[in-house]
Design an enzyme around this catalytic site. Structure first.
Site, PDB file in Angstrom:
ATOM      1  CE  LYS A   1      50.667  33.419  41.913  1.00  0.00           C
ATOM      2  NZ  LYS A   1      51.418  33.164  40.687  1.00  0.00           N
TER       3      LYS A   1
HETATM    4  O1  G3P Z   1      51.605  35.112  37.385  1.00  0.00           O
HETATM    5  C1  G3P Z   1      51.028  34.088  36.668  1.00  0.00           C
HETATM    6  C2  G3P Z   1      51.846  33.769  35.505  1.00  0.00           C
HETATM    7  O2  G3P Z   1      53.032  33.147  35.913  1.00  0.00           O
HETATM    8  C3  G3P Z   1      51.209  32.969  34.445  1.00  0.00           C
HETATM    9  O3  G3P Z   1      51.805  33.390  33.269  1.00  0.00           O
HETATM   10  O4  G3P Z   1      52.529  33.277  30.974  1.00  0.00           O
HETATM   11  O5  G3P Z   1      52.121  31.161  32.272  1.00  0.00           O
HETATM   12  O6  G3P Z   1      50.219  32.581  31.550  1.00  0.00           O
HETATM   13  P1  G3P Z   1      51.646  32.546  31.938  1.00  0.00           P
END
Ligand code: G3P
Length: 218
Positions: free
Chosen positions: A85
């Site tokens: 990533k």
């Molecule tokens: O895959 C990306 C994710 O982990 C981000 O999620 O909920 O932190 O915006 P969030």
């Protein structure tokens, strides 16, 4: 549409894998930090790869392309399923191209605009992670971005696979499928929400009660 789980928690990954619906895993530094104290993060990623046998994203944290590539090489050595990533910055974009040249798969992450999506595809990212939930949080329709990217990628037959990320609820999954996304990465809690329906629970209970009245055995 492929289903990835968005977690670094081994128990959650095992449970999702047992459902027979799991194609891959996405992690990030925040998700790994939640598992602090449960052992070395590289051992954890190895275990996750063994369970899933599909793409497992692990993120680099370097400031410049050269550092990102050095980190990526180390992460890629953990298992053949590791995908790197890389944040979609200027340096991240350079790193994506350099890693492609080395045959290391990448997932362009922290993507919030169609221009970033075009650049990631041009640089040869294997996957692209637009964050729909964080756009919704900022009063933008996250799913509009997915629809735009789907159209652009179709227009030019880009091979980069779109992972709808930052998913917060089951409707995000439905909309991702309607938009034709390749993959959706789902938190464990949302998988549970996708399964649950009160009418299913009521129906199961009623059938069980009636079966008891029958007094038979299968
Ligand atoms: O895959 C990306 C994710 O982990 C981000 O999620 O909920 O932190 O915006 P969030």
């Amino acid at each position: 549409m492929k289903f990835f789980i968005d977690t670094a928690n081994v128990e959650e990954i095992q449970e999702a894998a047992s459902l027979g619906i799991l194609d891959g895993v996405t992690t990030n530094p925040t998700l790994l930090a939640r598992e602090k104290g449960k052992g070395d993060f590289k051992d954890m990623l190895k275990k996750i790869c063994e369970i899933v046998q599909g793409p497992v994203s692990a993120e680099v944290v370097g400031d410049d392309a050269k550092t990102m590539v050095v980190e990526a090489r180390k992460l890629a050595k953990i298992d053949k399923h590791i995908v790197i990533k890389v944040p979609l910055t200027m340096e991240g974009l350079k790193a994506i191209g350099m890693l492609k040249a080395e045959g290391i798969g990448t997932n362009a992450t922290l993507v919030f605009s169609p221009t970033q999506a075009i650049l990631a595809a041009k640089a040869g990212a294997s996957f692209l992670s637009p964050f729909v939930g964080r756009l919704d949080d900022a009063s933008h329709y996250g799913m509009d971005l997915i629809r735009q990217i789907a159209t652009i990628y179709e227009n030019y037959e880009y091979e980069t696979e779109v992972i709808v990320a930052s998913v917060r609820n089951p409707l995000h999954v439905v909309e991702a499928a309607l938009a034709g996304a390749d993959i959706v990465t789902i938190p464990f809690k949302v998988i549970g929400q996708m399964i649950k329906h009160p009418l299913t629970d009521i129906g199961v209970k009623k059938f069980l009660d009636d079966w008891k009245k029958l007094g038979a055995e299968i």
